[in-house]
Design an enzyme around this catalytic site. Structure first.
Site, PDB file in Angstrom:
ATOM      1  N   HIS A  18       0.848  -1.208   0.000  1.00 12.71           N
ATOM      2  CA  HIS A  18       0.000   0.000   0.000  1.00 12.71           C
ATOM      3  C   HIS A  18       0.878   1.252   0.000  1.00 12.71           C
ATOM      4  O   HIS A  18       0.607   2.217  -0.710  1.00 12.71           O
ATOM      5  CB  HIS A  18      -0.890   0.064   1.254  1.00 12.71           C
ATOM      6  CG  HIS A  18      -1.947  -0.983   1.351  1.00 12.71           C
ATOM      7  ND1 HIS A  18      -2.096  -1.781   2.461  1.00 12.71           N
ATOM      8  CD2 HIS A  18      -2.928  -1.351   0.492  1.00 12.71           C
ATOM      9  CE1 HIS A  18      -3.125  -2.595   2.283  1.00 12.71           C
ATOM     10  NE2 HIS A  18      -3.648  -2.358   1.108  1.00 12.71           N
ATOM     11  N   LYS A  42     -18.460  -7.171   6.006  1.00 13.25           N
ATOM     12  CA  LYS A  42     -17.090  -7.674   6.100  1.00 13.25           C
ATOM     13  C   LYS A  42     -16.661  -7.715   7.563  1.00 13.25           C
ATOM     14  O   LYS A  42     -16.982  -6.797   8.328  1.00 13.25           O
ATOM     15  CB  LYS A  42     -16.170  -6.719   5.331  1.00 13.25           C
ATOM     16  CG  LYS A  42     -15.292  -7.407   4.302  1.00 13.25           C
ATOM     17  CD  LYS A  42     -14.550  -6.385   3.460  1.00 13.25           C
ATOM     18  CE  LYS A  42     -13.398  -6.954   2.700  1.00 13.25           C
ATOM     19  NZ  LYS A  42     -12.775  -5.973   1.816  1.00 13.25           N
ATOM     20  N   ARG A  91      -1.825  -6.190  -8.549  1.00 13.33           N
ATOM     21  CA  ARG A  91      -0.686  -7.082  -8.337  1.00 13.33           C
ATOM     22  C   ARG A  91      -0.667  -8.216  -9.341  1.00 13.33           C
ATOM     23  O   ARG A  91       0.377  -8.604  -9.836  1.00 13.33           O
ATOM     24  CB  ARG A  91      -0.762  -7.702  -6.926  1.00 13.33           C
ATOM     25  CG  ARG A  91      -0.424  -6.746  -5.841  1.00 13.33           C
ATOM     26  CD  ARG A  91      -0.912  -7.247  -4.501  1.00 13.33           C
ATOM     27  NE  ARG A  91      -2.359  -7.199  -4.444  1.00 13.33           N
ATOM     28  CZ  ARG A  91      -3.070  -7.386  -3.352  1.00 13.33           C
ATOM     29  NH1 ARG A  91      -2.479  -7.681  -2.225  1.00 13.33           N
ATOM     30  NH2 ARG A  91      -4.390  -7.297  -3.385  1.00 13.33           N
ATOM     31  N   SER A 129      -2.395  -7.881   2.582  1.00  8.50           N
ATOM     32  CA  SER A 129      -2.904  -7.831   3.966  1.00  8.50           C
ATOM     33  C   SER A 129      -3.388  -9.209   4.414  1.00  8.50           C
ATOM     34  O   SER A 129      -3.208  -9.599   5.563  1.00  8.50           O
ATOM     35  CB  SER A 129      -4.073  -6.846   4.066  1.00  8.50           C
ATOM     36  OG  SER A 129      -3.666  -5.547   3.744  1.00  8.50           O
TER      37      SER A 129
HETATM   38  P1  ADP Z   1      -9.689  -3.982  -0.531  1.00  9.43           P
HETATM   39  O1  ADP Z   1     -10.363  -4.742   0.564  1.00  9.43           O
HETATM   40  O2  ADP Z   1     -10.502  -2.819  -1.038  1.00  9.43           O
HETATM   41  O3  ADP Z   1      -9.092  -4.803  -1.646  1.00  9.43           O
HETATM   42  P2  ADP Z   1      -6.971  -3.601   0.394  1.00  9.43           P
HETATM   43  O4  ADP Z   1      -6.573  -2.825   1.589  1.00  9.43           O
HETATM   44  O5  ADP Z   1      -6.712  -5.065   0.394  1.00  9.43           O
HETATM   45  O6  ADP Z   1      -8.487  -3.258   0.217  1.00  9.43           O
HETATM   46  O7  ADP Z   1      -6.302  -2.990  -0.911  1.00  9.43           O
HETATM   47  C1  ADP Z   1      -6.464  -1.645  -1.269  1.00  9.43           C
HETATM   48  C2  ADP Z   1      -5.819  -1.422  -2.628  1.00  9.43           C
HETATM   49  O8  ADP Z   1      -4.420  -1.608  -2.536  1.00  9.43           O
HETATM   50  C3  ADP Z   1      -6.305  -2.388  -3.713  1.00  9.43           C
HETATM   51  O9  ADP Z   1      -6.365  -1.675  -4.938  1.00  9.43           O
HETATM   52  C4  ADP Z   1      -5.203  -3.408  -3.777  1.00  9.43           C
HETATM   53  O10 ADP Z   1      -5.137  -4.015  -5.051  1.00  9.43           O
HETATM   54  C5  ADP Z   1      -3.989  -2.523  -3.523  1.00  9.43           C
HETATM   55  N1  ADP Z   1      -2.869  -3.291  -2.999  1.00  9.43           N
HETATM   56  C6  ADP Z   1      -2.803  -4.030  -1.891  1.00  9.43           C
HETATM   57  N2  ADP Z   1      -1.593  -4.581  -1.738  1.00  9.43           N
HETATM   58  C7  ADP Z   1      -0.854  -4.170  -2.801  1.00  9.43           C
HETATM   59  C8  ADP Z   1       0.498  -4.410  -3.237  1.00  9.43           C
HETATM   60  N3  ADP Z   1       1.313  -5.208  -2.559  1.00  9.43           N
HETATM   61  N4  ADP Z   1       0.921  -3.801  -4.365  1.00  9.43           N
HETATM   62  C9  ADP Z   1       0.065  -3.024  -5.084  1.00  9.43           C
HETATM   63  N5  ADP Z   1      -1.215  -2.778  -4.736  1.00  9.43           N
HETATM   64  C10 ADP Z   1      -1.665  -3.331  -3.608  1.00  9.43           C
END
Ligand code: ADP
Length: 155
Positions: A18, A42, A91, A129
């Protein structure tokens, strides 16, 4: 007009992946709102207050970044704060398929809002995450995958 973008996510917890997306999105916009979604369907691992406090502590010095919580449709939230861009990270091909339908639905609902995709850098493409939570549940050390100063112990 100010270019305001929303980076929506669960940030449960915030990861180095992130952080990389935030750092790369920042030069593109005048303001970046990191928006923590609160979906009643969720179940989150870390409470909203904790996820929000982490983000606030990480970006206190960055004037262009604001942290907010929201529930409901992302496009509605964007409209309420006059944001014309949604930032999402990609990703994998699976991310792409998932993000594509959301972005297309959002576009249909709110034609003035553009989704901007930023590709994960190879070093971060495996950081998620979900995996961080699995490591914590199983008693492992996930600190390498979250920004410095994030104490995952006090869940
Ligand atoms: P959500 O539950 O909305 O997917 P996340 O917190 O998991 O929320 O992810 C938020 C955003 O960050 C999403 O667009 C996800 O694809 C992106 N993201 C998460 N981890 C990575 C990473 N390692 N590299 C690039 N983008 C990421």
């Amino acid at each position: 007009m100010k270019r305001i973008a929303v980076f929506p996510g669960s940030f449960d917890p915030i990861t180095t992946g992130h952080m990389n997306i935030i750092g790369r999105a920042l030069p593109l916009f005048d303001e970046l709102i990191i928006a923590i979604g609160n979906n009643s369907e969720k179940k989150y691992f870390f409470p909203m207050e904790k996820r929000k406090a982490w983000l606030e502590s990480l970006f206190t010095k960055e004037k262009k970044i604001k942290v907010a919580g929201y529930s409901g449709l992302t496009v509605k939230f964007c409209g309420s704060i006059k944001a014309a861009y949604i930032v999402r990270g990609i990703r994998t091909a699976a991310d792409f398929e998932f993000e594509r339908s959301i972005a297309q639905m959002n576009k249909a609902m709110a034609p003035d809002i553009e989704t901007v995709f930023i590709l994960a850098e190879p070093a971060y493409s495996a950081v998620a995450s979900t995996i961080v939570r699995d490591i914590i549940r199983n008693g492992g050390d996930a600190s390498a995958f979250v920004p410095p100063g994030i104490n995952l112990q006090k869940a």
